[in-house]
Design a protein around this motif. Structure first.
Motif, PDB file in Angstrom:
ATOM      1  N   TRP A 186       5.404  -2.070  -2.180  1.00  9.02           N
ATOM      2  CA  TRP A 186       5.815  -0.782  -2.760  1.00  9.02           C
ATOM      3  C   TRP A 186       6.787  -1.016  -3.900  1.00  9.02           C
ATOM      4  CZ3 TRP A 186       4.609   4.346  -1.342  1.00  9.02           C
ATOM      5  CH2 TRP A 186       3.714   4.468  -0.278  1.00  9.02           C
ATOM      6  N   LEU A 187       7.773  -1.861  -3.681  1.00 14.30           N
ATOM      7  CA  LEU A 187       8.761  -2.134  -4.729  1.00 14.30           C
ATOM      8  C   LEU A 187       8.114  -2.711  -5.984  1.00 14.30           C
ATOM      9  CD1 LEU A 187      11.718  -3.618  -2.686  1.00 14.30           C
ATOM     10  CD2 LEU A 187      11.759  -1.546  -4.072  1.00 14.30           C
ATOM     11  N   ALA A 188       7.143  -3.579  -5.790  1.00 11.12           N
ATOM     12  CA  ALA A 188       6.543  -4.284  -6.917  1.00 11.12           C
ATOM     13  C   ALA A 188       5.532  -3.445  -7.689  1.00 11.12           C
ATOM     14  CB  ALA A 188       5.871  -5.570  -6.423  1.00 11.12           C
ATOM     15  N   THR A 189       4.740  -2.615  -6.997  1.00 13.43           N
ATOM     16  CA  THR A 189       3.596  -2.026  -7.699  1.00 13.43           C
ATOM     17  C   THR A 189       3.402  -0.525  -7.554  1.00 13.43           C
ATOM     18  OG1 THR A 189       2.082  -2.472  -5.854  1.00 13.43           O
ATOM     19  CG2 THR A 189       2.317  -4.202  -7.515  1.00 13.43           C
ATOM     20  N   SER A 190       4.225   0.155  -6.789  1.00  8.44           N
ATOM     21  CA  SER A 190       4.015   1.600  -6.624  1.00  8.44           C
ATOM     22  C   SER A 190       4.638   2.386  -7.769  1.00  8.44           C
ATOM     23  CB  SER A 190       4.634   2.086  -5.315  1.00  8.44           C
ATOM     24  OG  SER A 190       3.932   1.569  -4.229  1.00  8.44           O
ATOM     25  N   PRO A 191       3.911   3.389  -8.270  1.00  5.20           N
ATOM     26  CA  PRO A 191       4.514   4.283  -9.262  1.00  5.20           C
ATOM     27  C   PRO A 191       5.616   5.098  -8.587  1.00  5.20           C
ATOM     28  CG  PRO A 191       2.418   5.161  -8.526  1.00  5.20           C
ATOM     29  CD  PRO A 191       2.562   3.825  -7.881  1.00  5.20           C
ATOM     30  N   GLY A 226       7.531   2.350   7.469  1.00  4.99           N
ATOM     31  CA  GLY A 226       6.770   2.194   6.229  1.00  4.99           C
ATOM     32  C   GLY A 226       6.046   0.862   6.205  1.00  4.99           C
ATOM     33  N   GLN A 227       5.053   0.725   5.325  1.00  5.63           N
ATOM     34  CA  GLN A 227       4.266  -0.491   5.272  1.00  5.63           C
ATOM     35  C   GLN A 227       4.656  -1.340   4.073  1.00  5.63           C
ATOM     36  OE1 GLN A 227       0.335   0.837   4.320  1.00  5.63           O
ATOM     37  NE2 GLN A 227       0.605   2.765   5.322  1.00  5.63           N
ATOM     38  N   GLU A 228       4.751  -2.611   4.289  1.00  5.15           N
ATOM     39  CA  GLU A 228       4.962  -3.613   3.252  1.00  5.15           C
ATOM     40  C   GLU A 228       5.908  -3.174   2.126  1.00  5.15           C
ATOM     41  OE1 GLU A 228       1.112  -4.800   1.873  1.00  5.15           O
ATOM     42  OE2 GLU A 228       0.323  -4.897   3.891  1.00  5.15           O
ATOM     43  N   TYR A 267      11.164  13.179  -5.544  1.00  5.16           N
ATOM     44  CA  TYR A 267      10.421  12.020  -6.032  1.00  5.16           C
ATOM     45  C   TYR A 267       8.929  12.188  -5.766  1.00  5.16           C
ATOM     46  CZ  TYR A 267      15.024   9.875  -6.035  1.00  5.16           C
ATOM     47  OH  TYR A 267      16.349   9.610  -6.267  1.00  5.16           O
ATOM     48  N   ILE A 268       8.147  11.584  -6.634  1.00  8.43           N
ATOM     49  CA  ILE A 268       6.713  11.433  -6.419  1.00  8.43           C
ATOM     50  C   ILE A 268       6.418   9.946  -6.535  1.00  8.43           C
ATOM     51  CG2 ILE A 268       4.395  11.951  -7.267  1.00  8.43           C
ATOM     52  CD1 ILE A 268       5.554  14.533  -8.491  1.00  8.43           C
ATOM     53  N   THR A 269       5.640   9.448  -5.604  1.00  7.05           N
ATOM     54  CA  THR A 269       5.242   8.048  -5.629  1.00  7.05           C
ATOM     55  C   THR A 269       3.792   7.950  -5.191  1.00  7.05           C
ATOM     56  OG1 THR A 269       5.862   5.803  -4.972  1.00  7.05           O
ATOM     57  CG2 THR A 269       5.996   7.503  -3.262  1.00  7.05           C
ATOM     58  N   GLY A 270       3.266   6.760  -5.284  1.00  6.81           N
ATOM     59  CA  GLY A 270       1.914   6.491  -4.822  1.00  6.81           C
ATOM     60  C   GLY A 270       1.909   5.172  -4.083  1.00  6.81           C
ATOM     61  N   THR A 271       0.853   4.935  -3.342  1.00  7.56           N
ATOM     62  CA  THR A 271       0.752   3.685  -2.602  1.00  7.56           C
ATOM     63  C   THR A 271       0.594   2.506  -3.563  1.00  7.56           C
ATOM     64  OG1 THR A 271      -1.614   4.027  -2.366  1.00  7.56           O
ATOM     65  CG2 THR A 271      -0.222   4.744  -0.538  1.00  7.56           C
ATOM     66  N   PRO A 272       0.943   1.320  -3.092  1.00  6.34           N
ATOM     67  CA  PRO A 272       0.810   0.140  -3.947  1.00  6.34           C
ATOM     68  C   PRO A 272      -0.645  -0.099  -4.336  1.00  6.34           C
ATOM     69  CG  PRO A 272       2.067  -0.370  -1.959  1.00  6.34           C
ATOM     70  CD  PRO A 272       1.502   1.004  -1.784  1.00  6.34           C
ATOM     71  N   GLY A 273      -0.810  -0.746  -5.465  1.00  7.84           N
ATOM     72  CA  GLY A 273      -2.163  -1.122  -5.871  1.00  7.84           C
ATOM     73  C   GLY A 273      -2.475  -0.750  -7.292  1.00  7.84           C
ATOM     74  N   ARG A 274      -3.630  -0.170  -7.462  1.00 11.31           N
ATOM     75  CA  ARG A 274      -4.156   0.108  -8.797  1.00 11.31           C
ATOM     76  C   ARG A 274      -3.290   1.093  -9.580  1.00 11.31           C
ATOM     77  NH1 ARG A 274      -6.480   5.048  -8.721  1.00 11.31           N
ATOM     78  NH2 ARG A 274      -7.057   5.885  -6.699  1.00 11.31           N
TER      79      ARG A 274
END
Length: 125
Positions: A113-118, A107-109, A42-49
């Motif tokens: 992550w569920l709502a906005t991380s790719p 992990g943080q918040e 998997y590849i993911t990114g932090t929540p946000g933009r």
């Protein structure tokens, strides 16, 4: 895959990926972390933009996965965006457990992550 490649996929974390720009059609290379959870990648990114790499993979799922730590290899790969809420929750729950063990802290918040991380699953031909 070679033994070196298999070992790198099992133990390394930092890679480069080359995506195809969704608007430009040009190759775009960035450094990013990847994660192995239950034998999947998997590849993911932090929540946000929003992330350009993610938008590029949604538009053009074929990309190059560049190993560069314990082995060097350019692997053709395909990304599958994970958008189903139940699947995202399962992957992120497992990923947080893995990261807590790897980084020595939780992990943080998780909700952010569920709502906005790719999040994409990576497969290799």
């Amino acid at each position: 895959m070679s033994d070196d490649t298999t070992t790198a996929l099992a133990q390394d974390r930092i890679i480069d990926i080359t995506t195809i720009g969704r608007r430009s059609g040009e190759p775009r290379r960035i450094e990013i972390w990847f994660h192995r959870v239950d034998g999947r990648y998997y590849i993911t990114g932090t929540p946000g933009r929003p992330r350009d790499w993610y938008a590029n993979l949604v538009a053009n799922p074929g990309f190059t996965f560049h190993l560069k730590e314990s082995a060097t290899a350019d692997l053709p790969a395909t990304a599958r965006p994970i958008t189903d809420p139940a699947e995202r929750e399962k992957v992120f729950t497992d990923l947080f457990t893995l990261l807590a063990a790897f980084l020595g802290k939780p992990g943080q918040e998780p909700e952010a992550w569920l709502a906005t991380s790719p999040l994409v699953e990576v497969t290799f031909p």
